[in-house]
Design an enzyme around this catalytic site. Structure first.
Site, PDB file in Angstrom:
ATOM      1  N   LYS A 111       4.622   0.213   9.458  1.00  0.00           N
ATOM      2  CA  LYS A 111       4.622   1.515   8.790  1.00  0.00           C
ATOM      3  C   LYS A 111       3.899   2.569   9.621  1.00  0.00           C
ATOM      4  CE  LYS A 111       3.233   0.247   4.592  1.00  0.00           C
ATOM      5  NZ  LYS A 111       2.849   0.371   3.162  1.00  0.00           N
TER       6      LYS A 111
ATOM      7  N   GLU B 216       0.857  -1.187   0.000  1.00  0.00           N
ATOM      8  CA  GLU B 216       0.000   0.000   0.000  1.00  0.00           C
ATOM      9  C   GLU B 216       0.894   1.238   0.000  1.00  0.00           C
ATOM     10  OE1 GLU B 216      -3.598   2.098   2.612  1.00  0.00           O
ATOM     11  OE2 GLU B 216      -2.649   0.226   3.297  1.00  0.00           O
TER      12      GLU B 216
ATOM     13  N   ARG C  42       6.087 -13.216  10.036  1.00  0.00           N
ATOM     14  CA  ARG C  42       6.639 -11.922   9.687  1.00  0.00           C
ATOM     15  C   ARG C  42       8.015 -11.753  10.331  1.00  0.00           C
ATOM     16  NH1 ARG C  42       3.225  -7.116  11.621  1.00  0.00           N
ATOM     17  NH2 ARG C  42       5.135  -6.011  11.090  1.00  0.00           N
TER      18      ARG C  42
END
Length: 858
Positions: free
Chosen positions: A408, A131, A398
Site C-alpha cells: 500500500k 488498516e 504473501r
C-alpha cells in the site's frame, strides 16, 4: 427526576438499534441493568429500583417492535459500542466440520480440522484486520478469501476489524472503500459477510489504555524519553545485544504520571513513548523493549480529539484478537517474528479475557473520562485458567505477482505522484481497480484457490488471473463484434436492392440461450487492420489465413468476400479494400459451404457505434520490481479512440452498468465506470462509451507465448555424455531432487508409521507421497519445506500410489527431514557434483540408481 431524564435519553438512543436487531435485546437488558447499578447519581434504594423497572419496561417495549429490514451498511454507532462490542463473541455454538469442504486443502485447514477434532474450540473465529490507510489490493483478496472461506466451511464466523490506530494516515474514504471491497468480493445476497457489525480497534481504546496502566503498575512497561535516533542506536543488531534505556528504571508513580501526561496531550509527539520491559538482549529484535504507545497530534476519524495517545499495532492487534475471542489469527510470514510479542502481551494482560472487567472498561467509555482516568477499573484477580486461550497465529506466504507491487505504501506513492489516475485505476492491482477493469469477484476467489496457501515465497505470473477471468466470463459474457483498429472495406458489387431483403442474425452466446442479435450486411464495412496483410511489405507469415490482395476470406455470420484491389493514402499505406462478394456463400443458407480457411469479424459502418477502448499491460517492466525499478504507466495503457462496436454493446451498457462483453477474437471488455459498486453509474446522453479490457482471449495470433509454450518450441538437448565419476557419485548427480512444500499430511489408517502427504513441487498439481515418519513427526508434516526425490516410479503404498520420496537424514539413530528455504520446484544439487540431466524413472529403476547413489550420501 434529572436522573430519570438522563437514563431515558441514553436508553432511547440504545433502543433505536435494538428495534432494528431484536437479537440484541437480552444483552441490552443486562447492559442497562448493569448501567443502573453503577449509576453514581443514585444512592436511594427506591429510586434505583424504579429505574431498574423503567429499564426493563423500555426493553420489553422495544422487543415488541417489528424488526426492520437488514441494513446493508452495518457500521456500529458510538452509542452502540457498550451493548454490542462488550463480549459479543462469548455466545458460541459448537462447530462441526461440514459434509463437503469447498476450498482447496492446505496446511492451515489441516491445523483447524485437527483443532476441531480435539475440541479445542467451540466455534472457529477468524478475522480480517486491515488498516484504513489505503485501498485493498490483490494480496488482501487472498487473505479475505482465506479467512472468510475457512470460517464458512467450518461453520464459524469472521470479524472485520479496522485497525485505526494511526490517525495521521487514516481516512474515512479508505474505510468505506474497504467495506465495499470485502462486501463485493465475498458478500452474498446483498448481506454483509462479516459477523455482526464492523469493528474498530478504536472501540477498545479504553480497554487498551487500562491494560497499559496495569503493565506500568506491574513493572512490565515504562515511559522512555529518548529520541527516536537514540532508541535506534541502543536497540543493537542481529549480532549484538541492545542497551537498556537510561529511563528503564523509572518508578511506577513517575511512569504513571508521564503516561497520563501523554494521554492528555501535555507531551508533544516524539518526546516520549511507552515501552514494554522485556529483554534488550533478546535475539528477536521485536522483544527488545518494543513501543506500545506513542503520541499523535492528529484528529482521529472516529474519536476526534478525545485521545492524543494511540497504541502501536502489535499491542492493539494482540489484545483486540483476545477480546473478540479470535481462535485462529491468520497472517503473512513477515509477522512470524512478531508472534512472541503478541503472546507476551496477551499473557501479561489476562484481564482482557474477563467479561466483567472488559464490560466495565467499555461502559466507562460513555461516562466521565476524567473520573475513569483518575480511578481505572481494578480487575478481579484471575487465579484459574482463563476462559479462553489466546489466538493461535498461523503464518503463510504473501502473494507476489510478477510485474507489479503488493504494498500500500508503494501504491500510495504511485497515486500521490499522479502516475496513475487514482486508487481505482485499472493498471493498479487494487480491488477497486480490478473491479473497474471488469474482473468479476468469482474470478478473484478462483484465483485465490489456484495460487494456494503455503509457506514458500513465489512470484505468480499475471496470466494466472487472466485464466481465471476467462473461465468465469466464458459462461456469462454475451458476444458481440468490435473492431478496434478499423480498416474500411467496400463491397463494390453490393447494391441497395440487395440490402432490401438482407437480415442476418448472430447468437449472443454460442452455448447459452441469450437470444440473437441482428446484423446488417452492406457495401460500406470495416474490418480489423490486423486482418489484412499488405503484400508490398513481403509475404504473409506462415499460417496467416486472413485477407490479402487477391485472397478470399469469410466474414463471420455473413458471406465470403474477395479482395480485388486496394486504395492507398499519400504515405503509401493501405486505406481501403475494394472487394467483391460471393452471393451463394451466405452463412447458414443451403449450399453455402464454400471452402475458405480464414474467418474474420466485421461491422457495417453506419450501424457501428464509436467508442474508446483501453488495453492494459504490465505496470512494471521488471518481473520482480524493487525499490529502484520505475513504473511504466504509459506503457501499461494503450487507448484506441477510433474503435467501433455493435449497437448491442451500447444497449446493454445502459441496461446493465459495468456489463462485460466478449468482443469476438479480441477479448473480454467491461464498460468503464468509476466509483462504488453499490451505486449504479449514470451515463450521460452523448458521452463516449469507454471499454476496459478485462482479459485477452487465449492464443491470440502474434501474441507472446507463455513460458510453458516457449519450452515446447525449444530444440531437444543432445544426449549427454557419460559422467567421468565413480559409479555412486555419477548416480547421485542424476537424482532429481526438487524442493517441495508439504500442503497437507494425514495418517494412513492401515499403518502406524505412514503419513500420506500432498506435496507441491512446482508442477501445478501437488504430488501424493508416502512418508514413514509418524514416530519422528507425530504432529504431521504440513507446512514444511522438504526435498523430494522426484524421478522415481510411482509405487503402491497402503492403497495409494506414492509419487516420490522425502529425503531424510539420520544421526545418532534420529531421523529428521532435510528442510530447506527455497521455492517449490527448485532443483537441489550436491556440492562437488555436476548439474547432470535427471535420469528418467525407467533409468532409475533399471539401473538401480538410488541404491547405488546412497553409498555416496553417507
Amino acid at each position: 427526576v434529572a436522573a430519570l431524564t438522563q437514563l431515558r435519553r441514553r436508553c432511547n438512543d440504545l433502543f433505536i438499534g435494538i428495534a432494528r436487531a431484536t437479537e440484541l435485546v437480552p444483552r441490552a437488558r443486562a447492559a442497562v441493568v448493569h448501567h443502573v447499578e453503577q449509576e453514581h447519581l443514585l444512592s436511594h434504594a427506591s429510586i434505583r429500583e424504579t429505574m431498574r423497572s423503567l429499564a426493563l419496561l423500555l426493553v420489553s417495549a422495544a422487543a415488541l417492535q417489528p424488526p426492520a429490514p437488514r441494513r446493508k451498511h452495518t457500521l456500529l454507532k458510538a452509542e452502540e459500542i457498550e451493548v454490542v462490542d462488550a463480549r459479543r463473541q462469548r455466545k458460541q455454538t459448537p462447530a462441526e466440520p461440514p459434509q463437503e469442504i469447498t476450498g482447496r486443502k492446505h496446511f492451515i485447514r489441516d491445523i483447524i480440522e485437527n483443532d476441531i477434532k480435539e475440541k479445542k474450540h467451540e466455534t472457529i473465529i477468524t478475522r480480517f484486520p486491515p488498516e484504513p490507510n489505503g485501498y485493498l489490493h490483490l494480496g488482501h483478496a487472498k487473505s479475505i478469501c482465506l479467512n472468510f472461506g475457512i470460517a464458512k466451511d467450518y461453520g464459524g464466523r469472521t470479524h472485520l476489524r479496522l485497525d485505526d490506530t494511526n490517525p495521521e494516515k487514516e481516512q474515512q474514504i479508505f474505510a468505506d472503500a474497504i467495506l465495499e471491497d470485502v462486501r463485493w468480493l465475498v458478500g452474498e445476497n446483498d448481506e454483509d459477510p462479516w459477523f455482526e457489525g464492523v469493528r474498530h480497534a478504536s472501540d477498545y481504546f479504553d480497554v487498551l489504555y487500562a491494560c497499559a496502566k496495569l503493565l506500568v503498575r506491574r513493572g512490565d512497561a515504562y515511559v522512555d524519553s529518548q529520541s527516536a535516533e537514540d532508541m535506534k542506536l541502543r536497540r543493537g543488531s542481529l549480532t549484538s545485544p541492545g542497551e537498556n534505556s537510561p529511563y528503564r528504571d523509572r518508578t511506577v508513580d513517575e511512569n504513571l504520571q508521564l503516561l497520563e501526561a501523554m494521554r492528555n496531550g501535555d507531551l508533544p509527539a516524539g518526546s516520549a513513548v511507552l515501552r514494554a520491559k522485556i529483554d534488550m538482549a533478546s535475539p528477536n529484535l521485536n522483544l527488545r523493549d518494543p513501543a506500545l504507545y506513542r503520541v499523535k497530534e492528529a484528529t482521529h476519524p472516529r474519536t476526534g480529539d478525545a485521545w492524543r495517545l494511540y497504541p502501536m499495532y502489535d499491542f492493539a492487534h494482540a489484545l483486540s484478537d483476545a477480546i473478540e475471542g479470535i481462535t485462529h489469527s491468520l497472517c503473512t510470514l513477515e509477522f512470524e517474528d512478531h508472534r512472541p510479542l503478541y503472546d507476551w502481551v496477551v499473557a501479561k494482560c489476562p484481564e482482557v479475557r474477563d467479561d466483567a472487567w472488559v464490560l466495565g472498561c467499555l461502559s466507562k467509555a460513555g461516562g466521565n473520562p476524567e473520573d475513569y482516568r483518575a480511578s481505572p477499573e481494578t480487575p478481579t484477580p484471575i487465579e484459574t485458567e482463563p476462559p479462553l486461550k489466546p489466538p493461535r497465529q498461523i503464518e503463510f506466504s504473501r502473494l507476489n505477482v510478477a510485474h507489479t507491487v503488493m504494498s500500500k505504501r508503494k501504491l500510495a506513492k504511485l497515486v500521490d505522484d499522479r502516475l496513475v489516475n487514482g486508487w481505482d485505476d485499472p493498471r493498479l492491482p487494487t480491488l477497486s481497480g480490478l473491479r473497474r477493469k471488469g474482473v468479476p469477484p468469482a474470478a478473484l476467489r478462483e484465483y485465490a484457490e489456484r495460487v494456494g496457501v503455503s509457506k514458500a515465497d513465489a512470484f505468480i505470473e499475471s496470466e494466472v488471473l487472466e485464466d481465471c477471468v476467462r473461465d468465469v466470463l466464458d459462461e456469462s459474457a454475451a458476444r458481440a463484434f468490435g473492431v478496434l483498429r478499423p480498416l474500411p472495406l467496400t463491397v463494390v458489387d453490393w447494391t441497395e436492392a440487395d440490402e432490401a431483403d438482407e437480415a442476418l442474425e448472430a447468437p449472443r452466446h454460442p452455448k447459452k440461450d441469450f437470444g440473437v442479435r441482428p446484423l446488417r450486411f452492406g457495401s460500406d464495412l470495416v474490418i480489423e487492420r490486423t486482418d489484412f496483410h499488405d503484400l508490398q511489405a513481403g509475404e504473409p507469415p506462415k499460417g496467416f489465413n486472413r485477407l490479402v490482395e487477391g485472397g478470399r476470406v469469410r466474414l463471420r455470420y455473413a458471406y465470403v468476400v474477395q479482395c480485388n484491389s486496394v486504395e492507398r493514402d499519400d504515405n503509401g499505406d493501405v486505406c481501403r479494400l475494394l472487394c467483391s462478394v460471393e452471393r451463394d456463400t451466405r452463412a447458414g443458407a443451403k449450399g453455402s459451404g464454400a471452402r475458405c480457411k480464414g474467418i474474420i469479424h466485421w461491422l457495417r459502418r453506419d450501424d457501428a457505434v464509436p467508442c474508446i477502448v483501453r488495453l492494459y499491460g504490465n505496470l512494471f517492466k521488471a518481473e520482480k520490481p524493487s525499490g529502484d525499478d520505475n513504473a511504466d504507466p504509459q506503457g501499461a495503457l494503450e487507448e484506441l479512440v477510433e474503435a467501433l462496436v455493435e449497437r448491442d454493446v451500447v444497449d446493454r451498457a445502459y441496461d446493465e452498468p459495468r456489463s462485460v462483453t466478449q468482443l469476438e477474437r479480441n477479448g473480454y471488455f467491461c464498460v468503464d465506470a468509476a466509483g462504488s459498486p453499490a451505486i449504479p453509474p449514470q451515463r450521460l446522453p452523448g458521452a463516449p462509451l469507454v471499454l476496459n479490457r478485462c482479459a485477452p482471449l487465449k492464443d491470440v495470433f502474434g501474441g507472446k507465448k507463455r513460458k510453458s509454450a516457449e519450452k515446447l518450441t525449444q530444440p531437444k538437448k543432445k544426449k549427454e555424455a557419460a559422467l567421468d565419476l565413480p559409479a555412486d557419485q555419477a548416480a547421485a548427480a542424476r537424482l532429481e531432487l526438487l524442493v517441495g512444500s508439504v500442503v497437507s499430511s494425514e495418517p494412513v489408517e492401515d499403518s502406524d508409521t505412514l503419513w500420506k502427504c500432498s506435496v507441491d513441487v512446482g508442477e501445478g498439481e501437488p504430488r501424493t507421497i508416502g512418508a514413514a515418519l509418524r514416530e519422528a513427526y507425530p504432529d504431521g508434516l504440513a507446512g514444511k519445506n522438504v526435498i523430494v526425490l522426484a524421478n522415481t516410479k510411482p509405487r503402491n503404498l497402503a492403497g495409494f500410489k506414492s509419487q516420490g520420496m522425502l529425503v531424510c537424514a539420520t544421526l545418532d539413530d534420529t531421523t529428521r527431514l532435510v528442510e530447506v528455504d527455497a521455492a517449490p520446484g527448485t532443483r537441489a544439487l550436491f556440492n562437488g557434483l555436476p548439474a547432470a540431466d535427471p535420469a528418467t524413472p525407467n533409468q532409475m529403476n533399471n539401473k538401480k540408481l538410488w541404491p547405488t547413489a546412497q553409498a555416496a550420501l553417507s
